[in-house]
Design a protein around this motif. Structure first.
Motif, short mmCIF file in Angstrom:
data_model
loop_
_atom_site.label_atom_id
_atom_site.label_comp_id
_atom_site.label_asym_id
_atom_site.label_seq_id
_atom_site.Cartn_x
_atom_site.Cartn_y
_atom_site.Cartn_z
N TRP A 50 -6.95 -11.03 13.77
CA TRP A 50 -6.01 -11.95 14.40
C TRP A 50 -4.66 -12.03 13.72
O TRP A 50 -3.65 -12.20 14.39
CB TRP A 50 -6.61 -13.34 14.62
CG TRP A 50 -7.18 -14.06 13.44
CD1 TRP A 50 -8.48 -14.07 13.07
CD2 TRP A 50 -6.49 -14.90 12.52
NE1 TRP A 50 -8.64 -14.86 11.96
CE2 TRP A 50 -7.44 -15.38 11.60
CE3 TRP A 50 -5.17 -15.29 12.37
CZ2 TRP A 50 -7.10 -16.23 10.56
CZ3 TRP A 50 -4.84 -16.13 11.33
CH2 TRP A 50 -5.80 -16.59 10.45
N LYS A 52 -2.87 -9.60 12.12
CA LYS A 52 -2.08 -8.44 12.51
C LYS A 52 -1.85 -8.40 14.02
O LYS A 52 -0.82 -7.92 14.47
CB LYS A 52 -2.76 -7.16 12.05
CG LYS A 52 -2.57 -6.90 10.56
CD LYS A 52 -3.19 -5.61 10.13
CE LYS A 52 -2.38 -4.46 10.67
NZ LYS A 52 -2.82 -3.16 10.16
N ARG A 53 -2.80 -8.90 14.79
CA ARG A 53 -2.62 -8.93 16.25
C ARG A 53 -1.44 -9.81 16.64
O ARG A 53 -0.65 -9.45 17.50
CB ARG A 53 -3.88 -9.46 16.95
CG ARG A 53 -5.12 -8.70 16.67
CD ARG A 53 -5.23 -7.50 17.53
NE ARG A 53 -6.49 -6.82 17.20
CZ ARG A 53 -6.86 -5.71 17.73
NH1 ARG A 53 -6.11 -5.13 18.63
NH2 ARG A 53 -7.98 -5.15 17.38
N HIS A 56 1.88 -8.01 15.49
CA HIS A 56 2.28 -6.91 16.36
C HIS A 56 2.59 -7.38 17.78
O HIS A 56 3.47 -6.82 18.43
CB HIS A 56 1.21 -5.82 16.38
CG HIS A 56 1.12 -5.06 15.10
ND1 HIS A 56 2.17 -4.35 14.57
CD2 HIS A 56 0.11 -4.93 14.21
CE1 HIS A 56 1.82 -3.80 13.43
NE2 HIS A 56 0.56 -4.14 13.18
N GLY A 57 1.88 -8.40 18.24
CA GLY A 57 2.18 -8.95 19.56
C GLY A 57 3.57 -9.55 19.62
O GLY A 57 4.30 -9.37 20.59
N GLY A 65 -1.17 -7.74 23.38
CA GLY A 65 -1.46 -8.06 21.98
C GLY A 65 -1.73 -9.54 21.78
O GLY A 65 -2.59 -9.92 20.99
N TRP A 68 -5.32 -10.39 22.88
CA TRP A 68 -6.31 -10.08 21.84
C TRP A 68 -6.26 -11.11 20.72
O TRP A 68 -7.29 -11.51 20.17
CB TRP A 68 -6.09 -8.68 21.28
CG TRP A 68 -6.69 -7.64 22.14
CD1 TRP A 68 -6.03 -6.73 22.91
CD2 TRP A 68 -8.08 -7.41 22.35
NE1 TRP A 68 -6.93 -5.96 23.59
CE2 TRP A 68 -8.20 -6.34 23.25
CE3 TRP A 68 -9.24 -7.99 21.86
CZ2 TRP A 68 -9.43 -5.86 23.67
CZ3 TRP A 68 -10.47 -7.50 22.28
CH2 TRP A 68 -10.55 -6.45 23.17
N PHE A 69 -5.05 -11.53 20.37
CA PHE A 69 -4.93 -12.57 19.35
C PHE A 69 -5.64 -13.85 19.78
O PHE A 69 -6.38 -14.45 19.00
CB PHE A 69 -3.46 -12.88 19.05
CG PHE A 69 -3.27 -14.18 18.33
CD1 PHE A 69 -3.53 -14.27 16.97
CD2 PHE A 69 -2.86 -15.32 19.00
CE1 PHE A 69 -3.39 -15.48 16.30
CE2 PHE A 69 -2.70 -16.52 18.33
CZ PHE A 69 -2.97 -16.60 16.98
N TRP A 72 -9.54 -13.51 19.44
CA TRP A 72 -10.06 -13.54 18.07
C TRP A 72 -9.73 -14.85 17.36
O TRP A 72 -10.53 -15.35 16.56
CB TRP A 72 -9.53 -12.35 17.27
CG TRP A 72 -10.09 -11.06 17.76
CD1 TRP A 72 -9.42 -10.06 18.36
CD2 TRP A 72 -11.46 -10.67 17.72
NE1 TRP A 72 -10.28 -9.05 18.70
CE2 TRP A 72 -11.54 -9.39 18.31
CE3 TRP A 72 -12.64 -11.25 17.25
CZ2 TRP A 72 -12.73 -8.69 18.44
CZ3 TRP A 72 -13.82 -10.56 17.37
CH2 TRP A 72 -13.87 -9.30 17.96
#
Length: 174
Positions: A50, A52-53, A56-57, A65, A68-69, A72
């Protein structure tokens, strides 16, 4: 900040199980190993799943992105709430420093109970902070286009994957 809070909570959780090792209680060694497992898997897992997600998002302005964050990080929030409550089971009786476990630790020894109560407070603060972050990031995400943008990006990525698959098969035939 939430990631640092998780790191602090996991280290304190492990410290609590170390304190319990010195007491005459059942299930202290399996709980200690479970606390090590949470520490060893939780820190790098949270970083990758989470932290890094989100980075990057936000960096790529990728709605996919962010989705996904959210997945998680919602699981992380649930984990923190579970750890703050910490209903003990047989093998993990002392592995979480939550309120229920702290009440049982107070029966063992006052020092252990206080250590576990501090852990319960840390887990509660982490859970509250993470819920606030989840709402804050969702409001940011919604202001940037939200779900409709995520659906559009998913369609674009599916089209690109189909195009790449079609191009790859054409190249392999030549």
């Amino acid at each position: 900040m939430a990631w640092y809070g998780l790191v602090i909570c996991l280290w304190w959780n492990w410290f609590c199980t170390c304190v319990m090792l010195g007491q005459d209680v059942n299930q202290k060694v399996p709980s200690w190993f479970l606390a090590i497992l949470y520490l060893v898997c939780g820190i790098p897992g949270s970083w990758w799943l989470w932290y890094k997600r989100l980075y990057h998002g936000a960096k790529a302005d990728s709605a996919f992105g962010f989705v996904w964050f959210f997945l998680w990080f919602a699981l992380h929030c649930g984990f923190c709430i579970w750890a703050a409550i910490a209903v003990p089971f047989s093998a993990e009786r002392w592995s979480f420093a939550g309120f229920v476990t702290a009440m049982e630790a107070l029966d063992v020894c006052n020092f252990c109970g206080i250590i576990y109560l501090i852990g319960a407070g840390l887990w509660s603060a982490e859970a509250a902070f993470c819920c606030w972050i989840l709402v804050d990031v969702f409001l940011y995400f919604r202001g940037k286009g939200g779900i409709s943008q995520a659906k559009e990006q998913a369609k674009q990525e599916a089209a690109l994957a189909a195009l790449r698959a079609g191009t790859g098969s054409a190249v392999s035939r030549v």
